[in-house]
Design a protein around this motif. Structure first.
Motif, PDB file in Angstrom:
ATOM      1  N   HIS A 162       0.843  -1.202   0.000  1.00 31.07           N
ATOM      2  CA  HIS A 162       0.000   0.000   0.000  1.00 31.07           C
ATOM      3  C   HIS A 162       0.877   1.249   0.000  1.00 31.07           C
ATOM      4  N   LEU A 163       0.288   2.316  -0.480  1.00 34.51           N
ATOM      5  CA  LEU A 163       0.980   3.601  -0.540  1.00 34.51           C
ATOM      6  C   LEU A 163       0.822   4.333   0.792  1.00 34.51           C
ATOM      7  N   VAL A 164       1.927   4.843   1.300  1.00 34.69           N
ATOM      8  CA  VAL A 164       1.895   5.639   2.530  1.00 34.69           C
ATOM      9  C   VAL A 164       1.900   7.127   2.197  1.00 34.69           C
ATOM     10  N   SER A 165       2.770   7.513   1.276  1.00 39.57           N
ATOM     11  CA  SER A 165       2.829   8.915   0.853  1.00 39.57           C
ATOM     12  C   SER A 165       3.447   8.977  -0.538  1.00 39.57           C
ATOM     13  N   ALA A 166       3.173  10.073  -1.224  1.00 34.57           N
ATOM     14  CA  ALA A 166       3.711  10.263  -2.573  1.00 34.57           C
ATOM     15  C   ALA A 166       4.180  11.700  -2.719  1.00 34.57           C
ATOM     16  N   THR A 167       5.407  11.842  -3.149  1.00 33.95           N
ATOM     17  CA  THR A 167       5.971  13.174  -3.387  1.00 33.95           C
ATOM     18  C   THR A 167       6.242  13.303  -4.875  1.00 33.95           C
ATOM     19  N   VAL A 256       9.148  10.579  -5.277  1.00 32.21           N
ATOM     20  CA  VAL A 256       9.343   9.451  -4.366  1.00 32.21           C
ATOM     21  C   VAL A 256       7.991   8.941  -3.881  1.00 32.21           C
ATOM     22  N   ALA A 257       7.861   7.632  -3.836  1.00 29.92           N
ATOM     23  CA  ALA A 257       6.683   7.000  -3.234  1.00 29.92           C
ATOM     24  C   ALA A 257       7.139   6.204  -2.019  1.00 29.92           C
ATOM     25  N   THR A 258       6.417   6.356  -0.927  1.00 37.79           N
ATOM     26  CA  THR A 258       6.700   5.573   0.279  1.00 37.79           C
ATOM     27  C   THR A 258       5.640   4.488   0.393  1.00 37.79           C
ATOM     28  N   PHE A 259       6.099   3.239   0.448  1.00 40.03           N
ATOM     29  CA  PHE A 259       5.193   2.094   0.510  1.00 40.03           C
ATOM     30  C   PHE A 259       5.278   1.424   1.879  1.00 40.03           C
ATOM     31  N   GLU A 310      -1.739  -0.196 -10.324  1.00 37.17           N
ATOM     32  CA  GLU A 310      -1.946   0.977  -9.476  1.00 37.17           C
ATOM     33  C   GLU A 310      -1.952   0.564  -8.006  1.00 37.17           C
ATOM     34  N   ILE A 311      -1.174   1.277  -7.208  1.00 34.92           N
ATOM     35  CA  ILE A 311      -1.101   1.021  -5.772  1.00 34.92           C
ATOM     36  C   ILE A 311      -1.646   2.251  -5.051  1.00 34.92           C
ATOM     37  N   GLY A 312      -2.713   2.069  -4.307  1.00 39.13           N
ATOM     38  CA  GLY A 312      -3.324   3.186  -3.597  1.00 39.13           C
ATOM     39  C   GLY A 312      -3.043   3.129  -2.108  1.00 39.13           C
ATOM     40  N   PHE A 313      -3.635   4.069  -1.403  1.00 38.83           N
ATOM     41  CA  PHE A 313      -3.483   4.106   0.046  1.00 38.83           C
ATOM     42  C   PHE A 313      -4.274   2.964   0.678  1.00 38.83           C
ATOM     43  N   ALA A 314      -3.807   2.516   1.828  1.00 40.47           N
ATOM     44  CA  ALA A 314      -4.511   1.451   2.542  1.00 40.47           C
ATOM     45  C   ALA A 314      -5.856   1.964   3.021  1.00 40.47           C
ATOM     46  N   ALA A 315      -6.840   1.063   3.036  1.00 43.84           N
ATOM     47  CA  ALA A 315      -8.166   1.438   3.522  1.00 43.84           C
ATOM     48  C   ALA A 315      -8.078   1.793   4.996  1.00 43.84           C
ATOM     49  N   PRO A 316      -8.828   2.816   5.438  1.00 46.48           N
ATOM     50  CA  PRO A 316      -8.763   3.207   6.851  1.00 46.48           C
ATOM     51  C   PRO A 316      -9.310   2.115   7.752  1.00 46.48           C
TER      52      PRO A 316
END
Length: 316
Positions: A162-167, A256-259, A310-316
């Motif tokens: 999952h994606l944590v943050s994207a710059t 940068v992508a943080t996974f 495509e890798i998105g953010f984790a579901a809350p």
């Protein structure tokens, strides 16, 4: 007569005593006589006739009886509730008693799925359990339509990424024009003079060199045939690449992508655009980050470069 009455009154106690004695005597004689009559009747009673013995059962009946003893009748029920097995009860989310028939105990997973695989539906953390120890929770297995009791049946490992943050950063230069084999390169803020370069030249202000030109044309939404030719740039030391499409702003390799990867534990890591990485336990497969956007990152399996993932953010 008066004298008799006077005598009775004078001797009343004696008369009562005599009457009681006479009554007792008569009662004793009656009991004695009844006892004699009962004894006489008992003596005259005839003993009952002995019944003749029943003929022995045939061998087939004995065999059938023995088989029934070996296989007694079993109780069967058509519903969860039965005479000997009570229906399971739970405390629902509203704090009230609930049963399997009127409540979905662990939404969104249906009760029947837990029963199908013999999972402990009564456990509050059953969705987070890993019955077959394959690194995927029961919820993961249900979402992936796999068998939670078979470690060889599990979802794709990418479901744990999952994606944590994207710059996302824009590349500072744009491919603005072309005259034969000469390409016009401008800064995106238009504050620098145009650079006229050819394949093999380095873009001034960067370490990127033009390594390839690809001529392309396509129709836009208005049906006009437009030039979408590409320049491929490469960094000589890091080998990071950037593709400049004519008159479009490109994403910088500095993006940068943080996974976060949660198979076998939790691992958080950064990946730069165009950088390759692998995931346990199948580390021979290489993935490449090809695009970074505010809400998602796009990667490809290097063995299947034309199938973006495509890798998105984790579901809350």
């Amino acid at each position: 007569m008066a004298k008799v009455l006077d005598w009775i009154k004078a001797h009343y106690d004696r008369i009562a005593l005599i009457a009681a004695a006479v009554f007792l005597l008569i009662s004793a004689v009656s009991i004695w006589w009844s006892a004699i009559q009962f004894g006489n009747r008992l003596i005259t009673l005839q003993p009952p006739r002995a019944k003749t013995a029943s003929p022995p059962p045939i061998a087939a009946e004995l065999d059938r009886a023995a088989e029934q003893l070996q296989h007694p009748v079993q109780w069967k029920g058509s519903t969860r509730s039965g005479l000997f097995v009570p229906e399971k009860h739970f405390i629902g989310a509203d704090g009230l008693p609930a049963t399997l028939q009127n409540t979905q105990v662990h939404p969104p997973v249906p009760n029947e799925w837990f029963e199908k695989f013999g999972l402990p539906i009564q456990d509050a953390d059953v969705l987070d359990q890993d019955a077959d120890k394959d690194g995927f929770t029961n919820l993961d297995e249900w979402q992936g339509n796999t068998d939670p009791t078979n470690k060889d049946s599990h979802p794709d490992y990418l479901t744990k990424l999952h994606l944590v943050s994207a710059t996302e950063e824009a590349f500072r230069y744009i491919f603005s024009s072309r005259i034969k084999d000469t390409f016009g390169i401008n800064s995106i803020d238009q504050n620098e003079p145009t650079q006229f370069l050819k394949v093999g030249d380095v873009i001034r202000g960067t370490d990127f060199k033009i390594v390839k030109f690809t001529e392309k044309r396509e129709r836009n939404q208005y049906g006009t045939n437009v030039d979408v030719s590409e320049l491929l740039l490469e960094h000589p030391q890091t080998h990071a690449q950037v593709t400049l499409v004519k008159e479009k702003v490109a994403t910088s390799p500095q993006s940068v992508a943080t996974f976060v990867y949660t198979w076998g534990g939790r691992r958080e890591f950064e990946v730069r655009k165009d950088q390759e990485f692998s995931l346990k336990p199948v580390e021979e497969i290489k993935y490449k980050l090809v695009d970074v956007q505010p809400a998602k990152a796009v990667i490809v399996n290097t063995q299947q470069p034309n199938a973006p993932i495509e890798i998105g953010f984790a579901a809350p």
